[in-house]
Scaffold this motif. Structure first.
Motif, PDB file in Angstrom:
ATOM      1  N   ASP A  59      46.209  50.081  48.151  1.00 50.07           N
ATOM      2  CA  ASP A  59      45.597  48.769  48.412  1.00 50.07           C
ATOM      3  C   ASP A  59      44.236  49.016  49.062  1.00 50.07           C
ATOM      4  OD1 ASP A  59      45.294  46.045  48.454  1.00 50.07           O
ATOM      5  OD2 ASP A  59      46.487  45.741  50.274  1.00 50.07           O
ATOM      6  N   LEU A  97      43.912  52.469  55.394  1.00 52.10           N
ATOM      7  CA  LEU A  97      43.963  51.815  54.084  1.00 52.10           C
ATOM      8  C   LEU A  97      43.617  52.857  53.020  1.00 52.10           C
ATOM      9  CD1 LEU A  97      42.078  48.472  54.892  1.00 52.10           C
ATOM     10  CD2 LEU A  97      44.529  48.972  55.083  1.00 52.10           C
ATOM     11  N   THR A 137      41.603  43.510  51.796  1.00 49.16           N
ATOM     12  CA  THR A 137      41.936  44.468  50.736  1.00 49.16           C
ATOM     13  C   THR A 137      41.938  43.771  49.385  1.00 49.16           C
ATOM     14  OG1 THR A 137      44.325  44.096  50.880  1.00 49.16           O
ATOM     15  CG2 THR A 137      43.370  45.739  52.364  1.00 49.16           C
ATOM     16  N   ILE A 177      39.309  53.255  56.752  1.00 45.93           N
ATOM     17  CA  ILE A 177      39.295  53.023  55.307  1.00 45.93           C
ATOM     18  C   ILE A 177      39.112  54.375  54.624  1.00 45.93           C
ATOM     19  CG2 ILE A 177      38.120  51.897  53.395  1.00 45.93           C
ATOM     20  CD1 ILE A 177      37.196  49.745  55.320  1.00 45.93           C
ATOM     21  N   GLU A 227      43.304  54.038  48.991  1.00 46.92           N
ATOM     22  CA  GLU A 227      43.103  53.529  47.636  1.00 46.92           C
ATOM     23  C   GLU A 227      44.136  54.089  46.672  1.00 46.92           C
ATOM     24  OE1 GLU A 227      39.311  52.793  44.700  1.00 46.92           O
ATOM     25  OE2 GLU A 227      39.369  54.653  45.849  1.00 46.92           O
ATOM     26  N   ALA A 273      40.354  48.829  50.354  1.00 47.94           N
ATOM     27  CA  ALA A 273      39.531  47.823  51.023  1.00 47.94           C
ATOM     28  C   ALA A 273      38.527  47.242  50.028  1.00 47.94           C
ATOM     29  CB  ALA A 273      38.802  48.448  52.205  1.00 47.94           C
TER      30      ALA A 273
END
Length: 666
Positions: free
Chosen positions: A103, A59, A117, A33, A61, A105
């Protein structure tokens, strides 16, 4: 967008996954993440080690691949951020890394080992890495959320600041630390009159002693920034089209825009929500193997607090990324906190601090011509270092702080007298500190080169290809040969043409100095060959041609400073071009003077030009013959002649300017 559905089979215990003990043909699901600089560094280390037993998913942001936050300030001066990108999308796909952009978390389910997510997608994991980084600290004062009040952390922040700066006339930056000073300088470069506000009574007071802080403030003010210290902001109000800052001492300041650059805070909200242990002041608690209170979850970078310590910059995060990649490869790798240099580099100002220079102890100081160096000793051992205006010995000083090295009384006396506690660095590059830069052009250190050598790069060419060292000016190639255990340096490409060009460049000035002047034409009728240095028109043609060639030769070394040009062409070819320009300049010099040395300052100018040509040719000849010399001899001969050559350039510029002025004035 690619997602990984939960696996049907139960996840393996972390002890098996982390140690590489895969008991199933199925790859372990490694989920990370966050996608900042530390996340990218983990990917690089992960690829190097070849983790065939894992599949890696990230993942992110933001809607952009990992970029260089260290040089984020440079993005304020232009609308393009492509130069900040650490790797293109193709690099991740080539190495089997799945990156989901935009997307973030939203929730971690530790029991099911799943991450949900914001869009609702579910990602299962066997091993989870938190690399969520930190966020910009927004002061908790009334008005902090008003329009035109910005924080300074992401590319989105950068774009908003740049857009407002296009119409703003004045700005205030809250924070007199590293980030605040860099942001202030960038706004000033955009044409915005900028105040830097600091709550303490000095700049960078957490890193610098009072004298160095005062010297920094003087230098910053001289650059055009306005500095206000002791300013504790109590409120921000909207005053028509502007903002007004209110301070505790009842002073006020009006600005069109405000940038908060008062530090960062670890992002641990996901960790807190799923019950992981966090530090008293925030951050995810991890042990020396970067493991959190859940053995299936690790944390690296600014979100992690090893032994409760928060690091607000990238270097420790890079070490954490390497350690974790090695641990997942089955190695017994542990994160060992060290003293990392903190560097501020503004136009004309270079500041480096290592350790705590403000602690109790014996402070040694060396000061000379705007430079200030300080070493803090605790019980005779180095515990802190501050360098202002000169970063000489920074690698050795960092090692001294890390090892709590003792400085003997004669080393202390030498530092106070010369600015360095040691004699000049050893000629044996293998004995240099790991942090010492071997390639000054690219900044590659001895430690990086040693790691590359250990990984299989056993030749100079292989080391250059892997690290970039020796690809710009080539002066460090003898040192690379020494690291490879060679008794001679490798031959440069085009060595023979370079050598013959240098021979010509050496003979021409010697001939110019010893030959008698070309006599004037004995007749006033017919062909007058001497008109080329007697007629005013031809005198100007040859003079300005000579000036143009000299300027072009002086501009060639800019290749070392312009990143886009660094790897353009072979440095041997660049050397030939540079030396050829010197030869052409000498040939034009003959037509300009007729082998006449001149008188007074003109004679000084001529001798300077001839000496400049000889020293440059000797430096080039050393490069061409480096493969016949020992690495140490080749290195120091080239450095010596190059330094003399560079030193002679400065009086040349002054003498040429004086020559032009006297010709047209008198």
């Amino acid at each position: 967008m690619k997602t990984h559905p939960p696996a049907e089979a139960p996840a393996l215990p972390l002890s098996q996954a982390a140690a590489g003990g895969v008991v199933s043909s199925k790859k372990q699901r490694l989920l990370m993440i966050g996608h900042g600089m530390v996340s990218h560094r983990f990917c690089v280390e992960w690829v190097k080690l070849g983790h065939d037993g894992f599949s890696l998913t990230i993942l992110a942001e933001e809607n952009i691949f990992a970029y260089d936050r260290i040089h984020l300030t440079q993005g304020l001066s232009s609308s393009g951020e492509a130069h900040l990108e650490l790797a293109p999308a193709s690099w991740y796909s080539e190495h089997g890394i799945t990156v989901t952009l935009g997307d973030a978390a939203a929730h971690i389910d530790r029991e099911q080992r799943q991450v949900t997510t914001r869009s609702g997608h579910i990602h299962a994991y066997d091993v989870l890495i938190l690399a969520t980084g930190s966020s910009a600290r927004r002061l908790s004062v009334p008005g902090a959320d008003l329009p035109d009040v910005f924080v300074y952390r992401t590319l989105a922040d950068l774009a908003a600041i740049r857009q407002r700066a296009a119409t703003a006339k004045t700005a205030a930056v809250l924070g007199g630390g590293l980030l605040g000073l860099e942001a202030g300088r960038a706004l000033l470069d955009l044409g915005v009159q900028t105040h830097v506000l600091e709550t303490a009574h000095g700049l960078m007071t957490r890193q610098l002693h009072a004298e160095a802080s005062q010297l920094l403030e003087q230098r910053v003010k001289a650059s055009g920034l306005k500095v206000l210290t002791g300013c504790i902001t109590t409120a921000i109000t909207q005053e028509e089209a502007s903002l007004q800052l209110h301070f505790r001492d009842e002073r006020t300041l009006t600005a069109d825009m405000i940038v908060m650059a008062a530090g960062v805070e670890p992002r641990d909200e996901l960790a807190q929500a799923c019950g992981l242990q966090t530090g008293a002041r925030g951050g995810i608690l991890v042990n020396e193997t970067l493991e959190t209170s859940d053995p299936a979850i690790f944390a690296i970078g600014e979100c992690a607090v090893p032994r409760g310590v928060f690091y607000g910059f990238a270097a420790p995060g890079f070490d954490m990324a390497r350690v974790l990649a090695e641990k997942l490869a089955g190695r017994d790798s542990r994160f060992t906190p060290t003293e990392y240099p903190v560097r501020l580099k503004l136009a004309g100002t270079d500041v480096v601090t290592i350790g705590d220079i403000r602690a109790e102890g014996n402070l040694l100081t060396w000061k000379n011509q705007g430079m200030l160096k300080q070493i803090l000793l605790h019980e005779g051992r180095v515990s802190g270092v501050s360098l202002f205006g000169s970063t000489e010995d920074v690698g050795r000083l960092q090692t001294a702080v890390m090892q709590k090295q003792r400085l003997r009384f004669w080393e202390q006396a030498r530092f106070v007298k010369t600015g360095s506690p040691w004699k000049p660095i050893s000629q044996d590059v293998t004995q240099w500190p790991a942090t010492a830069a071997v390639c000054q052009c690219t900044g590659v250190t001895r430690g990086q080169l040693s790691c590359a050598y250990a990984a299989g790069c056993k030749t100079v060419a292989a080391l250059s290809a892997e690290t970039g060292a020796g690809t710009v000016c080539g002066s460090c190639r003898p040192l690379l040969a020494q690291l490879c255990g060679s008794t001679t340096s490798p031959a440069v490409r085009l060595a023979k043409p370079l050598l013959w060009t240098c021979v010509v460049a050496t003979l021409l000035p010697l001939l110019h100095a010893v030959l008698s002047p070309i006599p004037l034409s004995p007749t006033v009728s017919g062909f007058r060959y001497d008109l080329i240095w007697l007629d005013g028109f031809w005198k100007q043609v040859t003079g300005y041609t000579l000036l143009g060639l000299m300027v072009l030769a002086l501009l060639l070394p800019l290749r070392k400073r312009v990143r886009a040009l660094m790897h353009l062409g072979d440095y041997g070819a660049w050397r030939i071009i540079h030396t050829s320009l010197g030869v052409l300049s000498l040939m034009v010099l003959v037509s300009h003077t007729g082998f006449r040395l001149g008188f007074n300052l003109n004679k000084v100018l001529m001798m300077n030009m001839l000496t400049l040509a000889i020293t440059g040719a000797l430096s080039g000849a050393v490069i061409a013959l480096a493969h016949r010399l020992s690495p140490v001899s080749a290195r120091w001969l080239q450095v010596g002649w190059t330094c003399v050559h560079a030193l002679l350039t400065w009086p040349l510029l002054v003498l040429v300017l004086f020559h032009i002025l006297t010709v047209y004035r008198y």
